[in-house]
Design an enzyme around this catalytic site. Structure first.
Site, PDB file in Angstrom:
ATOM      1  N   THR A   1      44.478  30.503  33.025  1.00 49.25           N
ATOM      2  CA  THR A   1      43.298  29.625  32.898  1.00 49.25           C
ATOM      3  C   THR A   1      43.090  29.233  31.443  1.00 49.25           C
ATOM      4  O   THR A   1      42.784  28.080  31.137  1.00 49.25           O
ATOM      5  CB  THR A   1      42.042  30.346  33.426  1.00 49.25           C
ATOM      6  OG1 THR A   1      42.388  31.063  34.594  1.00 49.25           O
ATOM      7  CG2 THR A   1      40.946  29.356  33.765  1.00 49.25           C
ATOM      8  N   ALA A   2      43.263  30.191  30.531  1.00 47.60           N
ATOM      9  CA  ALA A   2      43.023  29.896  29.109  1.00 47.60           C
ATOM     10  C   ALA A   2      43.993  28.835  28.604  1.00 47.60           C
ATOM     11  O   ALA A   2      43.589  27.884  27.928  1.00 47.60           O
ATOM     12  CB  ALA A   2      43.157  31.176  28.280  1.00 47.60           C
TER      13      ALA A   2
ATOM     14  N   GLY B   1      50.262  30.002  30.465  1.00 52.16           N
ATOM     15  CA  GLY B   1      49.760  28.995  31.403  1.00 52.16           C
ATOM     16  C   GLY B   1      48.794  29.602  32.407  1.00 52.16           C
ATOM     17  O   GLY B   1      48.772  29.253  33.581  1.00 52.16           O
TER      18      GLY B   1
ATOM     19  N   LYS C   1      27.190  28.580  42.221  1.00 53.45           N
ATOM     20  CA  LYS C   1      26.659  29.902  41.847  1.00 53.45           C
ATOM     21  C   LYS C   1      25.294  29.717  41.173  1.00 53.45           C
ATOM     22  O   LYS C   1      25.187  29.021  40.157  1.00 53.45           O
ATOM     23  CB  LYS C   1      27.646  30.579  40.891  1.00 53.45           C
ATOM     24  CG  LYS C   1      27.165  31.900  40.317  1.00 53.45           C
ATOM     25  CD  LYS C   1      28.268  32.534  39.465  1.00 53.45           C
ATOM     26  CE  LYS C   1      27.771  33.737  38.695  1.00 53.45           C
ATOM     27  NZ  LYS C   1      28.781  34.269  37.767  1.00 53.45           N
TER      28      LYS C   1
ATOM     29  N   GLU D   1      36.834  34.774  38.883  1.00 54.08           N
ATOM     30  CA  GLU D   1      36.345  33.859  39.921  1.00 54.08           C
ATOM     31  C   GLU D   1      34.937  33.352  39.699  1.00 54.08           C
ATOM     32  O   GLU D   1      34.430  32.569  40.488  1.00 54.08           O
ATOM     33  CB  GLU D   1      36.421  34.572  41.271  1.00 54.08           C
ATOM     34  CG  GLU D   1      37.843  34.933  41.642  1.00 54.08           C
ATOM     35  CD  GLU D   1      37.942  35.872  42.827  1.00 54.08           C
ATOM     36  OE1 GLU D   1      37.097  36.783  42.935  1.00 54.08           O
ATOM     37  OE2 GLU D   1      38.850  35.693  43.629  1.00 54.08           O
TER      38      GLU D   1
HETATM   39  P1  FAD Z   1      46.672  35.281  31.833  1.00 50.89           P
HETATM   40  O1  FAD Z   1      46.099  34.776  33.100  1.00 50.89           O
HETATM   41  O2  FAD Z   1      47.202  36.682  31.842  1.00 50.89           O
HETATM   42  O3  FAD Z   1      47.853  34.293  31.424  1.00 50.89           O
HETATM   43  C1  FAD Z   1      48.824  34.666  30.460  1.00 50.89           C
HETATM   44  C2  FAD Z   1      49.928  33.622  30.465  1.00 50.89           C
HETATM   45  O4  FAD Z   1      50.854  33.932  29.440  1.00 50.89           O
HETATM   46  C3  FAD Z   1      50.721  33.543  31.753  1.00 50.89           C
HETATM   47  O5  FAD Z   1      50.976  32.196  32.084  1.00 50.89           O
HETATM   48  C4  FAD Z   1      52.040  34.239  31.411  1.00 50.89           C
HETATM   49  O6  FAD Z   1      53.116  33.754  32.163  1.00 50.89           O
HETATM   50  C5  FAD Z   1      52.154  33.835  29.953  1.00 50.89           C
HETATM   51  N1  FAD Z   1      53.056  34.698  29.186  1.00 50.89           N
HETATM   52  C6  FAD Z   1      52.864  35.976  28.815  1.00 50.89           C
HETATM   53  N2  FAD Z   1      53.954  36.422  28.128  1.00 50.89           N
HETATM   54  C7  FAD Z   1      54.833  35.387  28.048  1.00 50.89           C
HETATM   55  C8  FAD Z   1      56.105  35.220  27.481  1.00 50.89           C
HETATM   56  N3  FAD Z   1      56.752  36.205  26.842  1.00 50.89           N
HETATM   57  N4  FAD Z   1      56.699  34.017  27.614  1.00 50.89           N
HETATM   58  C9  FAD Z   1      56.104  32.990  28.255  1.00 50.89           C
HETATM   59  N5  FAD Z   1      54.890  33.101  28.821  1.00 50.89           N
HETATM   60  C10 FAD Z   1      54.258  34.295  28.715  1.00 50.89           C
HETATM   61  N6  FAD Z   1      36.556  35.805  33.613  1.00 50.89           N
HETATM   62  C11 FAD Z   1      35.482  35.091  33.971  1.00 50.89           C
HETATM   63  O7  FAD Z   1      35.075  34.182  33.253  1.00 50.89           O
HETATM   64  N7  FAD Z   1      34.851  35.344  35.148  1.00 50.89           N
HETATM   65  C12 FAD Z   1      35.208  36.357  35.964  1.00 50.89           C
HETATM   66  O8  FAD Z   1      34.612  36.534  37.023  1.00 50.89           O
HETATM   67  C13 FAD Z   1      36.292  37.180  35.552  1.00 50.89           C
HETATM   68  N8  FAD Z   1      36.682  38.238  36.293  1.00 50.89           N
HETATM   69  C14 FAD Z   1      37.711  39.013  35.846  1.00 50.89           C
HETATM   70  C15 FAD Z   1      38.060  40.178  36.560  1.00 50.89           C
HETATM   71  C16 FAD Z   1      39.057  41.012  36.078  1.00 50.89           C
HETATM   72  C17 FAD Z   1      39.382  42.280  36.804  1.00 50.89           C
HETATM   73  C18 FAD Z   1      39.788  40.658  34.910  1.00 50.89           C
HETATM   74  C19 FAD Z   1      40.883  41.533  34.390  1.00 50.89           C
HETATM   75  C20 FAD Z   1      39.469  39.502  34.230  1.00 50.89           C
HETATM   76  C21 FAD Z   1      38.422  38.691  34.670  1.00 50.89           C
HETATM   77  N9  FAD Z   1      38.050  37.561  33.963  1.00 50.89           N
HETATM   78  C22 FAD Z   1      36.970  36.835  34.356  1.00 50.89           C
HETATM   79  C23 FAD Z   1      38.836  37.106  32.816  1.00 50.89           C
HETATM   80  C24 FAD Z   1      39.772  35.997  33.271  1.00 50.89           C
HETATM   81  O9  FAD Z   1      40.583  36.437  34.312  1.00 50.89           O
HETATM   82  C25 FAD Z   1      40.648  35.552  32.112  1.00 50.89           C
HETATM   83  O10 FAD Z   1      39.894  35.410  30.969  1.00 50.89           O
HETATM   84  C26 FAD Z   1      41.285  34.229  32.413  1.00 50.89           C
HETATM   85  O11 FAD Z   1      41.990  34.294  33.607  1.00 50.89           O
HETATM   86  C27 FAD Z   1      42.198  33.804  31.308  1.00 50.89           C
HETATM   87  O12 FAD Z   1      43.334  34.604  31.253  1.00 50.89           O
HETATM   88  P2  FAD Z   1      44.474  34.185  30.264  1.00 50.89           P
HETATM   89  O13 FAD Z   1      44.891  32.801  30.608  1.00 50.89           O
HETATM   90  O14 FAD Z   1      44.065  34.477  28.895  1.00 50.89           O
HETATM   91  O15 FAD Z   1      45.644  35.219  30.601  1.00 50.89           O
END
Ligand code: FAD
Length: 502
Positions: A15-16, A13, A79, A50
Site C-alpha cells: 500500500t505504501a 509495491g 467507517k 483494513e
Molecule cells: P508491505 O505491504 O510489507 O510491502 C513491502 C513491499 O516491499 C512488497 O511489495 C515487497 O514485495 C517489497 N519488497 C521487500 N523486499 C524487497 C526486495 N528485496 N526486492 C523487491 N521488493 C521487495 N494500517 C492501517 O492504516 N490500518 C489498519 O487497520 C492496519 N492494520 C494492520 C494490522 C496488522 C496486523 C499489521 C501488521 C499492519 C496493519 N496496518 C494497518 C499497517 C499496514 O498494513 C501497512 O502500513 C501498509 O500495508 C503498508 O505496508 P508497506 O507497503 O509499507 O509494506
C-alpha cells in the site's frame, strides 16, 4: 519550485509503495519526472491494513478518483468510528465509541464536555460519549455517513477495505499514469562517496539508477535501515503488543452491515472485527511475551466460533517503534520501513499519507536542503509519537484484571511526560483544556478524542455528589439531537449498493 528529481525509484509495491507512486506521479509526472516501482511478488506484501481515519478521504480527492471508482474494486465499506468493548469490565457500560467528529456534532459536543467536567468534579451525571456524537448512532443503527437526499449534512468518515485489492487498484492507476512497474528482487544497494544511494541492483532488470529513492520495502527497511544504517527506536516498553493473528470470516449478504470497526479486548490484547462488502476481517493483536502464537490463534478461533473453522490463519509480528531520520540523504522511507506502532485506531495509512504529502511539499521547496529534511523528520516523529501516546492511553486506562498482561499495561510507568500530564490532569481540579493545550505540540488526537477516551473508559473518581439538573438536561438534549440527526442518513448496505452500481 526547486529542481525535481528526473528519476525516482520506489522499492516496494505494498500500500505504501503504490500510494507514494500515485501521489508523486500526480504531482510530478507532467513536469518530466519518471517513476519506476520495483517489487518482488515472491516476497509479497504484508496483506493486512483494513481500516483508515477520515484523513484518507483526501488521498483519493487529491488524485481525482471518486468513491464510485475505487470502493467496489477494494470491497470497501464506510467507517464512522471505532467501538471498544470489554476494555473496562467493571464499568457501568463496558464499551464506548471513538467517533469521527464532524461539524454536525458541534451543538452536542459542548454538552458532552460540560458533563464530562461535571463528572470530573464528582457529580453523578452521564458523561459517556456515545450519546453526544452522530456517528456513534450511525454505527449503532448500521447507517452510512452519507446523508439522504435533501439533507445537506456532510460528515468526515473513514473506510474499511481489502488491502490487497486496494493495492491492485492503485497499481492499475499508477501504471495508467506512466509508472514503470518491475517485478524483481532487489539484491543490493549501492552508495556513492557522499553516502547517497546511487542505484539498486536487481536479479533480472540489472541496475536501477535514480536521483531519489523511496523505501517502501516494509518491515525490513532495505534502503533506509539496511543500506543507510538508520536504527529503529523501540517503543516496546510503552506498547507491549508485537504480534497478530488474522482470520477472515464470511459475511451474510442479507445481514445489516455495521459502519464501525469493533476493537474488543480479549485476555491478552484485543481483536479487530472489520466489515468489508464480501467478508469480515478479524485479527487478534497481542504480546508474545504473555501468550504464544498457538494460544493466540486458539483464543481467536474460540472467539470467532464455527465461522472460523477450516480458515487458514495469518501470523504477523513486529517490533513497535520508528526510525528517526525518515528522509536521509536522497532516500525517503514511507510505510512499514519507517516503523510501526500497532493496528489499534488504524493510524498507519494516515502516517503514510502525511509522510508522502509533507515530503512532496518540502522537496519542491528544498532540493535536499538539510534544514527541510530536519523539519520533515521532526514532524513525522512528532506525528508517530503523538499517535503512540494516544494508543498507550487505551492500555493505561484499561479496567481488566483477568491476566497479568492487563495489570502490567495499567501499571506501566514507561510513558511520555505529555501522556502522564494528560492522564494526571484529568483527575483533580485542573482546567483540562489548559492541560491539553500545554501538551498540544505533541498531540495528533484532538480534544474530542481525549475526552472520549478518558470519559469512555471511565477515568473518573467515584461519583459522590447527586446529579444536577443541568447535567441531566445536557444528556437528554444531546441524545435526542443525535438520534434525530442520524435518521437523516442512508442505511449502510443501501448506500454501498448505490455507490457500487453507479
Ligand atoms: P508491505 O505491504 O510489507 O510491502 C513491502 C513491499 O516491499 C512488497 O511489495 C515487497 O514485495 C517489497 N519488497 C521487500 N523486499 C524487497 C526486495 N528485496 N526486492 C523487491 N521488493 C521487495 N494500517 C492501517 O492504516 N490500518 C489498519 O487497520 C492496519 N492494520 C494492520 C494490522 C496488522 C496486523 C499489521 C501488521 C499492519 C496493519 N496496518 C494497518 C499497517 C499496514 O498494513 C501497512 O502500513 C501498509 O500495508 C503498508 O505496508 P508497506 O507497503 O509499507 O509494506
Amino acid at each position: 519550485m526547486n529542481a525535481l528529481p528526473n528519476q525516482i525509484v520506489i522499492v516496494g509495491g505494498g500500500t505504501a509503495g503504490w500510494m507514494a507512486a500515485n501521489l508523486m506521479a500526480h504531482q510530478w509526472s507532467k513536469l518530466g519526472c519518471n517513476i519506476t516501482l520495483v517489487e518482488s511478488k515472491n516476497i509479497g506484501t504484508v496483506g493486512v491494513g483494513e481500516g483508515t481515519t477520515p484523513f484518507f478521504q483526501g488521498f483519493f480527492d487529491r488524485l481525482g478518483i471518486p468513491e464510485s471508482e475505487w470502493m467496489e474494486a477494494a470491497n470497501a465499506t464506510y467507517k464512522c468510528g471505532i467501538s471498544f468493548p470489554n476494555w473496562i469490565t467493571t464499568a457501568k457500560t463496558d464499551s464506548y465509541f471513538h467517533p469521527f467528529y464532524s461539524y454536525i456534532d458541534s451543538p452536542q459536543v459542548p454538552l458532552f464536555f460540560a458533563n464530562a467536567n461535571l463528572r470530573r468534579e464528582g457529580l453523578d451525571v452521564d458523561a459517556h460519549p456515545d450519546d453526544y456524537f452522530v456517528t456513534s448512532k450511525l454505527a449503532a443503527q448500521c447507517r452510512s455517513p452519507i446523508a439522504k437526499e435533501g439533507n445537506h449534512q456532510r460528515l468526515d468518515y473513514g473506510y474499511h477495505f481489502d488491502a490487497g485489492l486496494l493495492g491492485e487498484f492503485l497499481k492499475k492507476k499508477g501504471i495508467e499514469r506512466g509508472i514503470v512497474h518491475i517485478d524483481d528482487k532487489v539484491t543490493d544497494v549501492r552508495l556513492d562517496s557522499n553516502g547517497d544511494i546511487s542505484s539498486v541492483i536487481t536479479v533480472n532488470a540489472g541496475e536501477l539508477i535514480a536521483d531519489l529513492f523511496v523505501d517502501c520495502s516494509g518491515f525490513q527497511g532495505l534502503l533506509i535501515q539496511q543500506a543507510l544504517g538508520e536504527k529503529m527506536v523501540s517503543y516496546q516498553s510503552q506498547l507491549f503488543n508485537n504480534s497478530a493473528v488474522a482470520i477472515p470470516t464470511a459475511i451474510n449478504g442479507d445481514e445489516e452491515l455495521s459502519s464501525e470497526t469493533v476493537s474488543k479486548a480479549l485476555s491478552h490484547g484485543w481483536v479487530w472485527h472489520i466489515p468489508l462488502a464480501n467478508r469480515y476481517g478479524n485479527g487478534y493483536v497481542y504480546s508474545n511475551k504473555y501468550i504464544s502464537a498457538e494460544e493466540a490463534e486458539l483464543e481467536l478461533r474460540q472467539h470467532l466460533g464455527e465461522k472460523a473453522e477450516g480458515v487458514k490463519a495469518l501470523h504477523l509480528s513486529w517490533t513497535p517503534g520508528r526510525i528517526t531520520e525518515h528522509w536521509k540523504n536522497n532516500c525517503v522511507a514511507i510505510g512499514l520501513s519507517q516503523g510501526f506502532l500497532e493496528p489499534l485506531e488504524a493510524p498507519m495509512l494516515n502516517i503514510i499519507q502525511r509522510s508522502i504529502e509533507n515530503f512532496v511539499e518540502l522537496y519542491e521547496k528544498s532540493e535536499f536542503t538539510r534544514e527541510y529534511q530536519q523539519e520533515f523528520n521532526a514532524d513525522i516523529n512528532s506525528l508517530i509519537d503523538g499517535t503512540r501516546d494516544y494508543l498507550q492511553a487505551h492500555y493505561k486506562l484499561n479496567g481488566r484484571d483477568d491476566s497479568q498482561y492487563w495489570k502490567d499495561c495499567r501499571s506501566n510507568i514507561s510513558q511520555s511526560k505529555e501522556l502522564k500530564s494528560i492522564l494526571d490532569g484529568w483527575i483533580g481540579n485542573r482546567n483540562f483544556d489548559q492541560v491539553l493545550r500545554e501538551s498540544m505540540h505533541n498531540q495528533v488526537y484532538f480534544k474530542t478524542s481525549w475526552y472520549c477516551i478518558l470519559a469512555g473508559m471511565e477515568h473518573f473518581q467515584q461519583a459522590c455528589k447527586p446529579a444536577v439538573r443541568a447535567g441531566k438536561r445536557n444528556h437528554q438534549r444531546a441524545k435526542e439531537a443525535c438520534l434525530e440527526k442520524a435518521s437523516g442518513f442512508i442505511k449502510h448496505r443501501a448506500q454501498l449498493m448505490q455507490v457500487y452500481n453507479s
